[in-house]
Design an enzyme around this catalytic site. Structure first.
Site, mmCIF file in Angstrom:
data_model
loop_
_atom_site.group_PDB
_atom_site.id
_atom_site.type_symbol
_atom_site.label_atom_id
_atom_site.label_comp_id
_atom_site.label_asym_id
_atom_site.label_seq_id
_atom_site.Cartn_x
_atom_site.Cartn_y
_atom_site.Cartn_z
ATOM 1 N N LYS A 130 -9.731 -2.383 1.508
ATOM 2 C CA LYS A 130 -9.473 -1.236 2.393
ATOM 3 C C LYS A 130 -10.266 -0.005 1.968
ATOM 4 O O LYS A 130 -10.758 0.746 2.812
ATOM 5 C CB LYS A 130 -7.990 -0.899 2.408
ATOM 6 C CG LYS A 130 -7.081 -2.063 2.714
ATOM 7 C CD LYS A 130 -7.299 -2.636 4.081
ATOM 8 C CE LYS A 130 -6.217 -3.668 4.376
ATOM 9 N NZ LYS A 130 -6.398 -4.303 5.670
ATOM 10 N N ASP A 142 -9.416 -9.953 8.658
ATOM 11 C CA ASP A 142 -8.914 -8.595 8.402
ATOM 12 C C ASP A 142 -9.916 -7.487 8.694
ATOM 13 O O ASP A 142 -9.527 -6.422 9.148
ATOM 14 C CB ASP A 142 -8.443 -8.495 6.941
ATOM 15 C CG ASP A 142 -7.595 -7.262 6.673
ATOM 16 O OD1 ASP A 142 -6.772 -6.915 7.529
ATOM 17 O OD2 ASP A 142 -7.761 -6.643 5.606
ATOM 18 N N CYS A 200 0.675 -8.033 11.418
ATOM 19 C CA CYS A 200 1.008 -8.256 12.835
ATOM 20 C C CYS A 200 0.339 -9.513 13.370
ATOM 21 O O CYS A 200 0.184 -9.682 14.577
ATOM 22 C CB CYS A 200 0.602 -7.057 13.677
ATOM 23 S SG CYS A 200 1.670 -5.633 13.452
ATOM 24 N N ARG A 215 0.848 -1.192 0.000
ATOM 25 C CA ARG A 215 0.000 0.000 0.000
ATOM 26 C C ARG A 215 0.884 1.244 0.000
ATOM 27 O O ARG A 215 1.998 1.227 0.496
ATOM 28 C CB ARG A 215 -0.916 0.022 1.220
ATOM 29 C CG ARG A 215 -2.153 -0.851 1.063
ATOM 30 C CD ARG A 215 -3.070 -0.759 2.246
ATOM 31 N NE ARG A 215 -2.474 -1.347 3.430
ATOM 32 C CZ ARG A 215 -1.933 -0.673 4.428
ATOM 33 N NH1 ARG A 215 -1.931 0.660 4.417
ATOM 34 N NH2 ARG A 215 -1.407 -1.299 5.454
ATOM 35 N N HIS A 264 -10.750 -2.626 11.411
ATOM 36 C CA HIS A 264 -9.644 -3.430 10.885
ATOM 37 C C HIS A 264 -9.386 -4.571 11.871
ATOM 38 O O HIS A 264 -8.393 -4.575 12.592
ATOM 39 C CB HIS A 264 -8.416 -2.512 10.755
ATOM 40 C CG HIS A 264 -7.280 -3.104 9.986
ATOM 41 N ND1 HIS A 264 -5.988 -2.686 10.150
ATOM 42 C CD2 HIS A 264 -7.249 -4.075 9.051
ATOM 43 C CE1 HIS A 264 -5.201 -3.376 9.331
ATOM 44 N NE2 HIS A 264 -5.932 -4.226 8.672
ATOM 45 N N ARG A 287 2.107 -12.199 -0.824
ATOM 46 C CA ARG A 287 0.752 -12.493 -0.350
ATOM 47 C C ARG A 287 0.183 -13.742 -0.999
ATOM 48 O O ARG A 287 0.605 -14.144 -2.091
ATOM 49 C CB ARG A 287 -0.166 -11.310 -0.702
ATOM 50 C CG ARG A 287 0.212 -9.994 -0.021
ATOM 51 C CD ARG A 287 -0.460 -9.873 1.305
ATOM 52 N NE ARG A 287 0.031 -8.754 2.115
ATOM 53 C CZ ARG A 287 -0.595 -8.323 3.205
ATOM 54 N NH1 ARG A 287 -1.721 -8.887 3.602
ATOM 55 N NH2 ARG A 287 -0.086 -7.353 3.921
ATOM 56 N N TYR A 299 -1.532 -3.532 -6.682
ATOM 57 C CA TYR A 299 -1.365 -4.209 -5.399
ATOM 58 C C TYR A 299 -2.666 -4.217 -4.578
ATOM 59 O O TYR A 299 -3.361 -3.195 -4.498
ATOM 60 C CB TYR A 299 -0.245 -3.531 -4.578
ATOM 61 C CG TYR A 299 -0.213 -4.098 -3.172
ATOM 62 C CD1 TYR A 299 0.316 -5.372 -2.933
ATOM 63 C CD2 TYR A 299 -0.795 -3.410 -2.108
ATOM 64 C CE1 TYR A 299 0.281 -5.917 -1.671
ATOM 65 C CE2 TYR A 299 -0.828 -3.954 -0.828
ATOM 66 C CZ TYR A 299 -0.289 -5.210 -0.612
ATOM 67 O OH TYR A 299 -0.340 -5.760 0.631
HETATM 68 O O1 SAT Z 1 -3.790 -3.351 2.280
HETATM 69 S S1 SAT Z 1 -3.822 -4.778 2.030
HETATM 70 O O2 SAT Z 1 -5.171 -5.241 2.141
HETATM 71 O O3 SAT Z 1 -3.297 -5.053 0.706
HETATM 72 C C1 SAT Z 1 -2.887 -5.598 3.188
HETATM 73 C C2 SAT Z 1 -2.908 -4.908 4.482
HETATM 74 O O4 SAT Z 1 -2.157 -3.942 4.631
HETATM 75 O O5 SAT Z 1 -3.663 -5.289 5.384
HETATM 76 MN MN MN Z 2 -5.296 -5.461 6.921
#
Ligand code: SAT
Ligand code: MN
Length: 586
Positions: A223, A294, A267, A82, A243, A383, A214
């Site tokens: 996001k 996530d 993390c 990102r 998140h 990823r 990406y």
């Molecule tokens: O932003 S992504 O969804 O590509 C991965 C992350 O930072 O959680």
């Molecule tokens: Mn994330």
């Protein structure tokens, strides 16, 4: 070369919803694609896309004996994470975006983006992706349409969202009732970092993203929609878009508690969400169910509890560090039908990354013969993208339209010092303060320096689509008569001893902490009474279990002076992010 089936012919009208057709026509007029393809989400369509990408080299088939249906994508080496410095929230009033976001006036942002999009799809196919974030029949789910010129994005969106005909039908039904859908426009452009922006227009429920393929920059349901725009909508409508992973912890008594946990990117959210308890726990009947890894949308229910859905349908997880020891469920999940991005490969063409095992890779993430002098074989932010249903611990409750009731909210960061293994907040307001005070060392999920401590309230610093001051106030507003709010906790798996080594084994053993957390929720587990400034720590021995090594007391040591310094640093950090807010002028 094989004849590759092309996407279906352009339907004259892809949707019966005029607003959607008009928007697609408007975008096509600007971007000038050769073809338009409305995605139906079918298996055939996915197979065609994969075949087309294999033919043009976008995807490389991996070893189909060991990893059936799996492919490798090597991104442009400058397009691996990102880009927070190029991510903007474009509200009419600058103050609404807050000091936590980069801001640009909507008119200026549209002009800038439209100049980039002008003619950018010449020679390409424009894909229209109707998608639903959340179970397709859930009142808590929200829909959007992403337009992109990247088949890689389409394939990833198919794994990450409920995409295609069913989503389109819902968008049309809601359109009939005057409900808008989120409009996301994306082009990989030239993949030039100097011509790259991710712009959000929360007041218009729209996104424009240019110049990156990406994940978080390009899979706009994730996001951009499910956090930045959804957090804005959630504030307007009285819910929370966070998140957070969601897991179900089944106790030996057969009860399942749902826990939502916020950690910054990379993390360990995926690892915690898929935790396999150590033998001593499994024998007693403990089990972890994965609802999400996530993102979590939480709505107050009629019963006063917070009910959560995972808006996503797949995992976009960090590969490096994933192994049979750290996350066997993830490893099983990605054994087939997985898109890998920027991993290395072995000489028999299996995906490989640091921490997987002790084989030596043949090619690194850029396709060069592996040479340790070039750095890690897999990119640190390599990823995997995979359907959530492939996970052995996948919870069928992830499809429950009403969501799951949340018993506990957990905040945590990557902190080498100070932060104890776990503590409980005294009440909701203190819990909000604990979340707002979160700090963590930066990771490879975003471009920039790695390992620098930064304040990351609720792990939402890169994702909150509005002013953090308003965000904290929104969190506080949930504490009202009749509310049965979850207990709030803070954990730290990453504390190090004087010798620089981690004090806590983490991974499966994190269940010892989760056990204490649900014990507190059920009123069984003992706390230390909280006679200090931290919160409520576990009573001595409260998280020890026969058969596992005792928990080091050093994990709970809190030096009052250091704690005071932390509080000062938190106050500085919050002030820098606009909290408390200055009184309005006039
Ligand atoms: O932003 S992504 O969804 O590509 C991965 C992350 O930072 O959680
Ligand atoms: Mn994330």
């Amino acid at each position: 070369m094989n004849a590759v089936p092309r996407p279906q012919a352009i339907p004259a009208h892809g949707s019966r919803l005029a607003a959607l057709n008009d928007w697609v026509a408007e975008v096509a007029a600007l971007t000038q694609p050769d073809r338009i393809h409305w995605c139906d989400g079918s298996d055939d369509e996915y197979a065609d896309l994969l075949a087309q990408m294999v033919a043009d080299g976008t995807l490389l088939p991996l070893n189909q004996d060991t990893h059936p249906g799996s492919y490798l994508h090597r991104s442009h080496p400058d397009d691996v994470a990102r880009v927070e410095h190029l991510t903007f929230v474009c509200t009419r009033e600058r103050d609404d975006a807050g000091p936590n976001n980069h801001w640009m006036a909507p008119r200026e942002a549209h002009a800038k983006m439209d100049a980039l999009f002008d003619g950018c799809m010449r020679g390409r196919t424009l894909y229209v992706i109707p998608y639903c974030m959340g179970p397709i029949d859930s009142p808590l789910a929200r829909c959007g349409v992403e337009i992109t010129d990247s088949p890689y994005v389409v394939a990833n969106m198919r794994l990450m969202t409920r995409m295609g005909e069913a989503a389109l039908a819902r968008i049309e039904r809601e359109g009939d009732q005057g409900k808008p859908f989120v409009r996301g426009l994306h082009s990989i452009g030239e993949l030039d970092p100097d011509r790259r922006f991710i712009m959000h227009f929360p007041e218009e429920l729209s996104i424009k993203s240019y110049g990156s393929g990406y994940g978080g920059n390009a899979l706009l349901g994730k996001k951009c929609h499910a956090l930045r725009l959804a957090s804005w909508q959630a504030r307007e409508e009285g819910w929370l878009a966070e998140h957070m992973l969601i897991l179900g912890l089944e106790t030996p008594a057969g009860e399942t508690h749902y826990i939502a946990a916020a950690f910054p990117s990379a993390c360990g959210k995926t690892n915690l969400a898929m935790l396999i308890p150590p033998e001593a726990y499994r024998e007693k009947g403990w089990k972890v169910w994965t609802v999400g890894d996530d993102i979590c949308w939480m709505h107050p229910g009629k019963d006063g509890r917070l009910w959560a859905i995972n808006p996503e349908a797949g995992y976009f997880g960090v590969a490096p560090g994933t192994s049979a020891a750290t996350n066997p469920n993830a490893l099983a999940t990605i054994q087939h039908d997985t898109i890998y991005t920027n991993v290395a490969v072995t000489d028999d063409n299996q995906p490989w990354w640091e921490g997987l095992d002790d084989r030596v890779p043949a090619l690194d993430w850029q396709g060069r013969p592996y040479d340790a002098a070039n750095g890690p074989a897999a990119h640190p932010n390599a990823r995997f993208t995979v359907s959530a249903r492939q996970c052995p611990s996948w919870s069928p409750r992830a499809e429950d339209p009403q969501g799951v009731p949340i018993s506990a909210i957990v905040f945590g960061g990557r902190r080498a010092t100070l932060m104890p293994l776990v503590f409980e907040a005294r009440d909701w307001a203190h819990g909000v303060q604990v979340g707002a005070s979160m700090g963590s060392e930066t990771t490879a999920a975003a471009t920039g320096q790695v390992g620098v401590m930064r304040r990351d309230p609720m792990a939402m610093k890169p994702f909150c689509g509005y002013h953090f001051g308003d965000y904290f106030a929104h969190w506080l507003s949930f504490d009202k008569p009749g509310a049965k709010l979850p207990k709030v906790f803070h954990v730290n798996w990453f504390r190090k001893g004087d010798d620089g080594k981690f004090l806590w084994p983490g991974f499966g053993e994190n269940i010892r902490v989760l056990e204490w957390i649900v014990g507190r929720v059920e009123g069984r587990a003992h706390g230390d009474g909280g006679g200090h400034s931290v919160g409520i720590l576990p009573a001595e021995g409260a998280i020890d279990l026969a058969g596992l090594p005792p928990v080091s007391p050093a994990l709970f040591r809190v030096d009052e002076q250091e704690w005071q310094a932390e509080k000062d640093s938190v106050a500085d950090g919050l002030r820098a992010m606009g909290y408390p807010q200055e009184p309005e002028d006039g």
